[in-house]
Design a protein around this motif. Structure first.
Motif, short mmCIF file in Angstrom:
data_model
loop_
_atom_site.label_atom_id
_atom_site.label_comp_id
_atom_site.label_asym_id
_atom_site.label_seq_id
_atom_site.Cartn_x
_atom_site.Cartn_y
_atom_site.Cartn_z
N ARG A 1 19.19 -22.56 1.57
CA ARG A 1 20.21 -21.79 0.85
C ARG A 1 19.58 -20.51 0.33
NH1 ARG A 1 23.49 -23.96 -4.50
NH2 ARG A 1 25.12 -22.38 -4.43
N TYR A 2 20.32 -19.41 0.43
CA TYR A 2 19.88 -18.14 -0.12
C TYR A 2 21.15 -17.37 -0.47
CZ TYR A 2 16.74 -14.15 -0.74
OH TYR A 2 16.00 -13.13 -1.27
N GLU A 3 21.55 -17.44 -1.75
CA GLU A 3 22.81 -16.85 -2.17
C GLU A 3 22.68 -16.12 -3.50
OE1 GLU A 3 26.54 -19.34 -1.13
OE2 GLU A 3 25.02 -20.78 -1.81
N TYR A 4 23.36 -14.98 -3.58
CA TYR A 4 23.40 -14.21 -4.81
C TYR A 4 24.71 -14.46 -5.55
CZ TYR A 4 19.46 -11.46 -3.14
OH TYR A 4 18.23 -11.07 -2.70
N PHE A 5 24.62 -14.48 -6.89
CA PHE A 5 25.78 -14.66 -7.75
C PHE A 5 25.68 -13.71 -8.93
CE2 PHE A 5 24.98 -18.66 -5.66
CZ PHE A 5 26.24 -19.10 -5.28
N GLU A 6 26.84 -13.36 -9.49
CA GLU A 6 26.87 -12.62 -10.73
C GLU A 6 27.36 -13.56 -11.83
OE1 GLU A 6 28.09 -8.33 -10.76
OE2 GLU A 6 29.00 -8.98 -8.88
N PRO A 7 26.61 -13.70 -12.91
CA PRO A 7 27.06 -14.56 -14.00
C PRO A 7 28.40 -14.06 -14.56
CG PRO A 7 24.74 -14.04 -14.24
CD PRO A 7 25.28 -13.16 -13.13
N LEU A 8 29.29 -15.00 -14.80
CA LEU A 8 30.65 -14.68 -15.22
C LEU A 8 30.70 -13.93 -16.55
CD1 LEU A 8 33.57 -15.02 -14.34
CD2 LEU A 8 33.59 -17.22 -15.50
N PHE A 9 29.95 -14.39 -17.53
CA PHE A 9 30.01 -13.78 -18.86
C PHE A 9 28.66 -13.16 -19.20
CE2 PHE A 9 33.07 -17.31 -18.92
CZ PHE A 9 34.22 -16.57 -19.13
N SER A 10 28.28 -12.15 -18.44
CA SER A 10 26.99 -11.50 -18.71
C SER A 10 27.22 -10.04 -19.02
CB SER A 10 26.06 -11.65 -17.49
OG SER A 10 26.45 -10.75 -16.47
N ASP A 11 26.14 -9.35 -19.18
CA ASP A 11 26.19 -7.92 -19.50
C ASP A 11 26.46 -7.06 -18.27
OD1 ASP A 11 23.85 -8.17 -18.07
OD2 ASP A 11 22.55 -7.60 -19.71
N GLY A 12 26.62 -7.67 -17.10
CA GLY A 12 26.86 -6.91 -15.88
C GLY A 12 25.59 -6.37 -15.24
N GLU A 13 24.47 -6.68 -15.81
CA GLU A 13 23.19 -6.16 -15.29
C GLU A 13 22.31 -7.26 -14.71
OE1 GLU A 13 22.63 -3.05 -14.86
OE2 GLU A 13 24.25 -2.25 -16.07
N THR A 14 22.87 -8.45 -14.51
CA THR A 14 22.10 -9.58 -14.02
C THR A 14 22.71 -10.12 -12.73
OG1 THR A 14 21.47 -10.21 -16.26
CG2 THR A 14 21.28 -11.92 -14.58
N VAL A 15 21.85 -10.44 -11.77
CA VAL A 15 22.25 -11.10 -10.54
C VAL A 15 21.37 -12.34 -10.41
CG1 VAL A 15 22.29 -10.93 -8.02
CG2 VAL A 15 23.04 -9.00 -9.40
N LEU A 16 21.99 -13.46 -10.07
CA LEU A 16 21.27 -14.72 -9.89
C LEU A 16 21.12 -14.99 -8.40
CD1 LEU A 16 20.19 -17.53 -10.82
CD2 LEU A 16 22.57 -18.31 -10.74
N LEU A 17 19.90 -15.30 -7.99
CA LEU A 17 19.62 -15.75 -6.62
C LEU A 17 19.32 -17.24 -6.68
CD1 LEU A 17 18.86 -15.50 -3.60
CD2 LEU A 17 16.54 -14.89 -4.37
N ILE A 18 20.03 -18.01 -5.87
CA ILE A 18 19.70 -19.42 -5.69
C ILE A 18 19.06 -19.52 -4.31
CG2 ILE A 18 20.56 -21.78 -5.51
CD1 ILE A 18 22.81 -20.99 -7.41
N ASP A 19 17.80 -19.92 -4.31
CA ASP A 19 16.95 -19.92 -3.12
C ASP A 19 16.42 -21.35 -2.94
OD1 ASP A 19 15.34 -18.97 -1.05
OD2 ASP A 19 13.86 -18.08 -2.38
N GLN A 20 16.84 -22.04 -1.88
CA GLN A 20 16.48 -23.45 -1.70
C GLN A 20 15.72 -23.64 -0.39
OE1 GLN A 20 19.79 -26.18 -1.44
NE2 GLN A 20 18.56 -27.87 -2.21
N TRP A 21 14.67 -24.44 -0.48
CA TRP A 21 13.78 -24.68 0.66
C TRP A 21 13.53 -26.17 0.84
CZ3 TRP A 21 12.30 -20.53 3.59
CH2 TRP A 21 12.59 -19.28 3.06
N GLU A 22 13.22 -26.55 2.05
CA GLU A 22 13.00 -27.98 2.32
C GLU A 22 11.63 -28.47 1.90
OE1 GLU A 22 11.71 -27.99 7.03
OE2 GLU A 22 13.78 -28.39 6.50
N SER A 23 10.68 -27.55 1.66
CA SER A 23 9.34 -27.98 1.26
C SER A 23 8.56 -26.81 0.68
CB SER A 23 8.58 -28.52 2.48
OG SER A 23 8.34 -27.46 3.41
N GLN A 24 7.46 -27.13 0.00
CA GLN A 24 6.57 -26.09 -0.51
C GLN A 24 5.94 -25.33 0.66
OE1 GLN A 24 6.14 -25.02 -3.74
NE2 GLN A 24 5.11 -23.34 -2.69
N ALA A 25 5.66 -26.02 1.74
CA ALA A 25 5.08 -25.36 2.93
C ALA A 25 6.03 -24.27 3.45
CB ALA A 25 4.77 -26.38 4.01
#
Length: 118
Positions: A48-72
């Protein structure tokens, strides 16, 4: 994903990019429009590699959710040329970051399942 006993494990990294004057949003847009996000999603081990904007933020933050199957898989990604592209864009947009890392065991306790609507 890694198997530990009978449990599937993955690693999720939440990265909050914070900038000024819309720079975090511009960074995420550039990452998507340049094809960099598509390339990362195609890397071996990326779940998974997806960007989101927090609903109730200052408008200056973007959240990345980055998911991997292993540390390798993460290590391979960090050693790739892709990281230079990302680092250069972070610098260009003058972003600050906070990072949280989670290791999932893939399970949901029975006590929690009653609160999940399928």
């Amino acid at each position: 994903m890694l198997k530990e006993g009978d449990v599937t494990v993955s690693i999720t990294v939440n990265i909050r990019y914070v900038g000024k004057n819309g720079s975090a949003r511009a960074f995420a847009k550039k990452m998507m429009e340049s094809g960099t996000v598509a390339k990362i999603r195609a890397e071996k081990g990326n779940l998974r590699y997806e960007y989101f904007e927090p609903l109730f933020s200052d408008g200056e933050t973007v959240l990345l959710i980055d998911q991997w199957e292993s540390q390798a898989a993460i290590d391979e990604h960090h050693a790739s040329d892709m990281m230079r592209v990302i680092a250069d864009l972070r610098e260009k947009y003058d972003l600050r970051m906070t990072v949280e890392r989670f290791v999932s065991d893939g399970s949901i306790p029975d006590a929690d399942k009653k609160f999940i609507r399928s």
